[in-house]
Design a protein around this motif. Sequence first.
Motif, PDB file in Angstrom:
ATOM      1  N   VAL A 215       0.971  -1.070  -0.022  1.00 16.18           N
ATOM      2  CA  VAL A 215       0.335   0.016   0.048  1.00 16.18           C
ATOM      3  C   VAL A 215       1.050   1.423   0.152  1.00 16.18           C
ATOM      4  O   VAL A 215       0.670   2.274  -0.628  1.00 16.18           O
ATOM      5  CB  VAL A 215      -0.960   0.024   1.166  1.00 16.18           C
ATOM      6  CG1 VAL A 215      -1.691   1.458   1.227  1.00 16.18           C
ATOM      7  CG2 VAL A 215      -1.879  -1.000   1.093  1.00 16.18           C
ATOM      8  N   ALA A 216       2.170   1.340   0.632  1.00 14.22           N
ATOM      9  CA  ALA A 216       2.830   2.270   0.968  1.00 14.22           C
ATOM     10  C   ALA A 216       3.495   2.656  -0.694  1.00 14.22           C
ATOM     11  O   ALA A 216       3.547   3.730  -1.020  1.00 14.22           O
ATOM     12  CB  ALA A 216       3.873   2.210   1.962  1.00 14.22           C
ATOM     13  N   VAL A 217       3.899   1.536  -1.547  1.00 20.85           N
ATOM     14  CA  VAL A 217       4.373   1.658  -2.861  1.00 20.85           C
ATOM     15  C   VAL A 217       3.427   2.149  -3.669  1.00 20.85           C
ATOM     16  O   VAL A 217       3.578   3.264  -4.275  1.00 20.85           O
ATOM     17  CB  VAL A 217       4.966   0.389  -3.258  1.00 20.85           C
ATOM     18  CG1 VAL A 217       5.304   0.558  -4.786  1.00 20.85           C
ATOM     19  CG2 VAL A 217       6.177   0.002  -2.455  1.00 20.85           C
ATOM     20  N   LEU A 218       2.063   1.955  -3.426  1.00 20.52           N
ATOM     21  CA  LEU A 218       0.956   2.868  -4.141  1.00 20.52           C
ATOM     22  C   LEU A 218       0.733   3.913  -4.016  1.00 20.52           C
ATOM     23  O   LEU A 218       0.953   4.897  -4.940  1.00 20.52           O
ATOM     24  CB  LEU A 218      -0.249   1.825  -4.096  1.00 20.52           C
ATOM     25  CG  LEU A 218      -0.526   0.616  -4.671  1.00 20.52           C
ATOM     26  CD1 LEU A 218      -1.816  -0.126  -4.197  1.00 20.52           C
ATOM     27  CD2 LEU A 218      -0.509   0.599  -6.194  1.00 20.52           C
ATOM     28  N   ALA A 219       0.907   4.458  -2.691  1.00 24.27           N
ATOM     29  CA  ALA A 219       0.996   5.836  -2.393  1.00 24.27           C
ATOM     30  C   ALA A 219       2.183   6.578  -2.928  1.00 24.27           C
ATOM     31  O   ALA A 219       1.925   7.831  -3.084  1.00 24.27           O
ATOM     32  CB  ALA A 219       0.996   6.113  -0.875  1.00 24.27           C
ATOM     33  N   ALA A 220       3.198   6.024  -3.082  1.00 22.09           N
ATOM     34  CA  ALA A 220       4.508   6.556  -3.513  1.00 22.09           C
ATOM     35  C   ALA A 220       4.134   7.240  -4.695  1.00 22.09           C
ATOM     36  O   ALA A 220       4.665   8.278  -5.539  1.00 22.09           O
ATOM     37  CB  ALA A 220       5.567   5.876  -3.782  1.00 22.09           C
ATOM     38  N   PHE A 221       3.380   6.360  -5.768  1.00 27.21           N
ATOM     39  CA  PHE A 221       3.091   6.574  -7.160  1.00 27.21           C
ATOM     40  C   PHE A 221       1.820   7.833  -7.319  1.00 27.21           C
ATOM     41  O   PHE A 221       2.088   8.776  -7.996  1.00 27.21           O
ATOM     42  CB  PHE A 221       2.505   5.533  -8.102  1.00 27.21           C
ATOM     43  CG  PHE A 221       3.197   4.407  -8.325  1.00 27.21           C
ATOM     44  CD1 PHE A 221       4.301   4.798  -9.494  1.00 27.21           C
ATOM     45  CD2 PHE A 221       3.370   3.005  -7.923  1.00 27.21           C
ATOM     46  CE1 PHE A 221       5.177   3.815  -9.949  1.00 27.21           C
ATOM     47  CE2 PHE A 221       4.271   2.324  -8.403  1.00 27.21           C
ATOM     48  CZ  PHE A 221       5.294   2.487  -9.529  1.00 27.21           C
TER      49      PHE A 221
END
Length: 447
Positions: A215-221
């Motif tokens: 989920v954190a990686v998706l937020a980075a995008f």
Amino acid sequence: MTSQTNVAGQAAATTEHIATAPSASRPLLPSEMQRGLTISIWEGAIANIHISITGAIGGSVFLSGFAILLGANNFQIGLLGALPFIGQLFQFLSAYLEARFANRRAVVFYSALSGRLVWAFLLCLPFTGWPTTWQLTVFFIALGFSYGLNGMAGNAWMSWMSDLVPPNRRGSYFGIRNTVAGISAMVSVYAAGRVLDWFRANGATAQGYAVIFGVAVLAAFGAAVLIARQPEPPITPRPWSGVSAFLFDPLREASFRHFTMLATGWALVTGIAAPFFNAYGLTALRLDFSLLALTGVVTNAVALIFSPLVGWLMDRYGYRLVVTACVMGTIPLPLGWILSTPDNIVPLWLTSIFSGVFWPGVNQGLGNLLMARAPAEQRGAAMAIFSLLTGLGTLLASLAGGTIGQAMTGVTVALGPLAVSGLAMLFVLTMLGRMVMVGAFWRVLES
């Protein structure tokens, strides 16, 4: 998967514009400036999902827990607090790129997105089957790269926002921005804690970490898409005048030099204990992830009220009075950890509440003062120097804390009516250091 693909595609569609279009030569129109301020508020909310889960700034319960899952000991937990120093070193590269190409948005976009995407690799570590030593080695190396790239982004972002936010609005603006980011952190941390506890209860802790870090990686995008659309005030490329001038000229400004020394001292006295609070909660107090995360939610909830308030107070009464009072208020906060037991964490709840009262004033104050005192003509280099010295303070303090914490394992010391054992000794040391720093803040902020 579809959501991730769409966001990644939007981010990719902006990269050509970012890479080829430097800051506009004309000043921003008032409408463009306001649009940039609004976008930054929402970007902060989305980025804070990533930051609060991964501990990209200041650590998190999930970062500490993940390190423990991989087999980290007390000294290695202390090393987590020292690693951000790598980011301070990379800020000089960011400052050079800013001076050379005058395109801070590109620096922030590429370095922040790259640094945050490292977590797509880190979440896979527990499933590799590698020996513990290998996993920890790769973990610390990859995390170091992430901190380095995030440090580059942070330096350029601070310079960017220093020009975007009017000086007379910094207190109130960042109070609002931090409030919105705090709501995001509050929701994401608590939700991540509940998710992780569910997976742990079902014997799948590693899979739980993979979900929350995913989920954190998706937020980075998502944050990258907004960064690409935020206007940047123009700056002029500066000719290279040599390493010596680049490194030392900003320190010739007495106001900036004294403030940097003050912040470095603060980094020393807080850094000795900062990496160990969450580890202490997980081990000595035996708290669940969701319960420990909830203490952070309480802090953020209180900060929602006090961040705008202290911002207004700073604009109204100045930084000296407000920041010094908030530093004084942080002195007793570690007592909540020391006095708590696995059967009674009421003192910890009090610490969580008052952390939301006092820490917003300290953190906002230091950030705003840096923007104000960094020499405008060398802002990027000045901020890199500031980060280097304060990061060095945190590095030394974290390593010292890790060494002391490892040595104090199984040891109990009587301090009057208090019996302090293990990592709790570090909490006593940080309290003593904060007492000394109150006078230092009062003296330095007078100038």
